[in-house]
Design an enzyme around this catalytic site. Structure first.
Site, PDB file in Angstrom:
ATOM      1  N   GLY A 171      42.491  33.417  22.080  1.00  0.00           N
ATOM      2  CA  GLY A 171      41.101  33.075  21.755  1.00  0.00           C
ATOM      3  C   GLY A 171      40.411  34.049  20.806  1.00  0.00           C
ATOM      4  O   GLY A 171      41.017  34.621  19.896  1.00  0.00           O
ATOM      5  N   ILE A 172      39.124  34.228  21.048  1.00  0.00           N
ATOM      6  CA  ILE A 172      38.280  35.060  20.188  1.00  0.00           C
ATOM      7  C   ILE A 172      38.769  36.511  20.199  1.00  0.00           C
ATOM      8  O   ILE A 172      38.782  37.185  19.164  1.00  0.00           O
ATOM      9  CB  ILE A 172      36.815  34.983  20.684  1.00  0.00           C
ATOM     10  N   ASN A 228      44.679  38.603  24.433  1.00  0.00           N
ATOM     11  CA  ASN A 228      45.944  37.884  24.278  1.00  0.00           C
ATOM     12  C   ASN A 228      45.738  36.494  23.687  1.00  0.00           C
ATOM     13  O   ASN A 228      46.691  35.861  23.231  1.00  0.00           O
ATOM     14  CB  ASN A 228      46.698  37.792  25.609  1.00  0.00           C
ATOM     15  N   TYR A 279      28.590  30.425  35.506  1.00  0.00           N
ATOM     16  CA  TYR A 279      28.964  31.001  34.201  1.00  0.00           C
ATOM     17  C   TYR A 279      27.697  31.461  33.465  1.00  0.00           C
ATOM     18  O   TYR A 279      27.661  32.559  32.897  1.00  0.00           O
ATOM     19  CB  TYR A 279      29.712  29.951  33.366  1.00  0.00           C
TER      20      TYR A 279
HETATM   21  N1  LIG Z   1      34.760  29.679  23.541  1.00  0.00           N
HETATM   22  C1  LIG Z   1      33.444  29.546  23.492  1.00  0.00           C
HETATM   23  O1  LIG Z   1      32.910  28.513  23.056  1.00  0.00           O
HETATM   24  C2  LIG Z   1      32.569  30.670  23.959  1.00  0.00           C
HETATM   25  C3  LIG Z   1      31.177  30.497  23.846  1.00  0.00           C
HETATM   26  C4  LIG Z   1      30.342  31.531  24.263  1.00  0.00           C
HETATM   27  C5  LIG Z   1      30.898  32.699  24.773  1.00  0.00           C
HETATM   28  N2  LIG Z   1      32.248  32.837  24.882  1.00  0.00           N
HETATM   29  C6  LIG Z   1      32.778  34.090  25.444  1.00  0.00           C
HETATM   30  O2  LIG Z   1      33.772  34.595  24.596  1.00  0.00           O
HETATM   31  C7  LIG Z   1      34.668  35.427  25.358  1.00  0.00           C
HETATM   32  C8  LIG Z   1      36.093  35.093  24.983  1.00  0.00           C
HETATM   33  O3  LIG Z   1      36.336  33.751  25.373  1.00  0.00           O
HETATM   34  P1  LIG Z   1      37.373  32.786  24.631  1.00  0.00           P
HETATM   35  O4  LIG Z   1      36.614  31.587  24.233  1.00  0.00           O
HETATM   36  O5  LIG Z   1      38.181  33.517  23.639  1.00  0.00           O
HETATM   37  O6  LIG Z   1      38.259  32.364  25.896  1.00  0.00           O
HETATM   38  P2  LIG Z   1      39.827  32.343  26.168  1.00  0.00           P
HETATM   39  O7  LIG Z   1      40.563  31.870  24.954  1.00  0.00           O
HETATM   40  O8  LIG Z   1      39.978  31.606  27.444  1.00  0.00           O
HETATM   41  O9  LIG Z   1      40.168  33.893  26.381  1.00  0.00           O
HETATM   42  C9  LIG Z   1      39.651  34.565  27.494  1.00  0.00           C
HETATM   43  C10 LIG Z   1      40.353  35.892  27.662  1.00  0.00           C
HETATM   44  O10 LIG Z   1      39.838  36.518  28.855  1.00  0.00           O
HETATM   45  C11 LIG Z   1      40.936  36.932  29.641  1.00  0.00           C
HETATM   46  N3  LIG Z   1      40.640  36.974  31.070  1.00  0.00           N
HETATM   47  C12 LIG Z   1      40.248  35.963  31.878  1.00  0.00           C
HETATM   48  N4  LIG Z   1      40.176  36.396  33.150  1.00  0.00           N
HETATM   49  C13 LIG Z   1      40.535  37.714  33.138  1.00  0.00           C
HETATM   50  C14 LIG Z   1      40.670  38.713  34.132  1.00  0.00           C
HETATM   51  N5  LIG Z   1      40.480  38.443  35.431  1.00  0.00           N
HETATM   52  N6  LIG Z   1      41.043  39.951  33.756  1.00  0.00           N
HETATM   53  C15 LIG Z   1      41.288  40.246  32.462  1.00  0.00           C
HETATM   54  N7  LIG Z   1      41.198  39.340  31.474  1.00  0.00           N
HETATM   55  C16 LIG Z   1      40.830  38.085  31.818  1.00  0.00           C
HETATM   56  C17 LIG Z   1      42.017  35.904  29.355  1.00  0.00           C
HETATM   57  O11 LIG Z   1      43.280  36.403  29.755  1.00  0.00           O
HETATM   58  P3  LIG Z   1      44.367  35.451  30.489  1.00  0.00           P
HETATM   59  O12 LIG Z   1      45.144  34.804  29.403  1.00  0.00           O
HETATM   60  O13 LIG Z   1      45.140  36.435  31.310  1.00  0.00           O
HETATM   61  O14 LIG Z   1      43.595  34.465  31.328  1.00  0.00           O
HETATM   62  C18 LIG Z   1      41.868  35.768  27.858  1.00  0.00           C
HETATM   63  O15 LIG Z   1      42.514  36.829  27.207  1.00  0.00           O
HETATM   64  C19 LIG Z   1      34.318  35.175  26.832  1.00  0.00           C
HETATM   65  O16 LIG Z   1      33.557  36.248  27.324  1.00  0.00           O
HETATM   66  C20 LIG Z   1      33.480  33.907  26.787  1.00  0.00           C
HETATM   67  O17 LIG Z   1      32.553  33.838  27.851  1.00  0.00           O
HETATM   68  C21 LIG Z   1      33.091  31.840  24.489  1.00  0.00           C
END
Ligand SMILES: NC(=O)c1ccc[n+]([C@@H]2O[C@H](COP(=O)([O-])OP(=O)(O)OC[C@H]3O[C@@H](n4cnc5c(N)ncnc54)[C@H](OP(=O)(O)O)[C@@H]3O)[C@@H](O)[C@H]2O)c1
Length: 287
Positions: free
Chosen positions: A26-27, A24, A173
């Site tokens: 971010g990535i 929904n 984390y």
């Molecule tokens: N951003 C970075 O710099 C970075 C760096 C390294 C790795 N990552 C990894 O990339 C992935 C995506 O992260 P992002 O940066 O795109 O973060 P984000 O924008 O916060 O998106 C995270 C997503 O995970 C969902 N989520 C969280 N808790 C959940 C749950 N209990 N059940 C189902 N869905 C859930 C969120 O849904 P809701 O809207 O419902 O919360 C949202 O859709 C993650 O695994 C993160 O660890 C990110």
């Protein structure tokens, strides 16, 4: 910034089905939109239909399928997996993307929050979808991990069953992302010869909603040094669709290239211990 982190040209994905968690925002959102543009059917597994509706609208009802799934509840993961299987589609790609950082707490089942959501929920989901994935031609499993796994200390299995111990939740984390990389390696061993490949990746440091707990105006400041969601989706898209990633398995990717994992992540005994405990905690028979 490396051009290797820019959006790759995708092959024609007409007739392919992708399941992705946390799309929904971010990535995950950017990944889902790119895969849909290339022709794939997208199953969006997430906590809120309301928050996912703008992505469904952008993809189109004919290509987007929403399934409710909260990774912080193993019962919800079981129901979500049933909902995905009930769509009666193949699963050519499973992208375990959803994740949280910087939030303290415990899952519904009593696991440390980051570990439960980022690893354990995805471990169970992968298990429950595996027969369908194995039956789907040229299937792939992609784990969105992080370079933060390099910072993880050897996990305390006791701490994984308690609420977050640290104030920042950062060490937890890092352990959750180490668990993603350990899972990828152990899963690769089990999938060898099956035709299904598995990869883990670091997307880059991305200006997504994951930084929502960083107070203003620091959040805006740090995001100046981060890459966009579009650039952040590039390595996931590479692992999910490129011929190069389809021919290999069990690897870890950064900027669309393979990269070394940490010493702990390469520890086969730890990979197997994490697998054994995860299966036991999910109450599944998965040796
Ligand atoms: N951003 C970075 O710099 C970075 C760096 C390294 C790795 N990552 C990894 O990339 C992935 C995506 O992260 P992002 O940066 O795109 O973060 P984000 O924008 O916060 O998106 C995270 C997503 O995970 C969902 N989520 C969280 N808790 C959940 C749950 N209990 N059940 C189902 N869905 C859930 C969120 O849904 P809701 O809207 O419902 O919360 C949202 O859709 C993650 O695994 C993160 O660890 C990110």
């Amino acid at each position: 910034m490396s051009s290797r982190n820019s959006a790759p040209a995708l092959p024609d994905l007409e007739g392919r089905t992708v399941v992705i968690t946390g799309a929904n925002t971010g990535i995950g959102r950017t990944t889902a939109l790119a895969l849909a543009r290339a022709g794939a059917q997208i199953v969006l597994a997430g906590r809120s239909r309301e928050r996912t509706q703008p992505v469904i609208d952008a993809i189109g009802d004919d290509k987007a399928h929403f399934v409710p799934l909260d990774l912080a509840s193993l019962d919800s993961v079981r129901e979500g997996a049933q909902g995905i299987l009930a769509l009666d589609r193949p699963i050519h790609v499973l992208i375990n993307n959803a994740g949280l950082a910087g939030t303290r707490g415990q899952t519904r089942d009593g696991f440390e929050l980051a570990f439960g959501v980022n690893h354990l929920g995805h471990f169970l989901l992968t298990h429950l979808l595996l027969d369908r994935i194995l039956a789907s031609d040229g299937a792939r499993i992609v784990h969105v991990a992080s370079k933060a796994h390099h910072r993880a200390r050897r996990p305390s299995f006791d701490a994984l069953r308690e609420t977050t111990r640290t104030r920042t939740a950062w060490p937890e984390y890092c352990v959750s992302k180490l668990a993603n990389v350990l899972f990828n390696a152990a899963l690769h061993r089990r999938l060898e010869g099956s035709g299904v490949v598995t990869h883990a990746l670091h997307p880059g440091v991305v200006a997504s909603d994951i930084w929502r707990n960083v107070p203003a105006p620091l959040d805006r400041l740090i995001k100046l040094f981060m890459i966009s969601d579009e650039e952040g989706a590039a390595t996931t898209l590479h692992c999910a669709t490129s011929p190069e990633a389809g021919e290999r398995s069990g690897l870890y990717w950064v900027r669309c290239r393979t990269a070394p994992t940490s010493r702990l992540a390469r520890d086969e005994a730890l990979q197997e211990e994490m697998w054994r405990r995860s299966a036991e905690w999910c109450a599944i028979d998965w040796a």
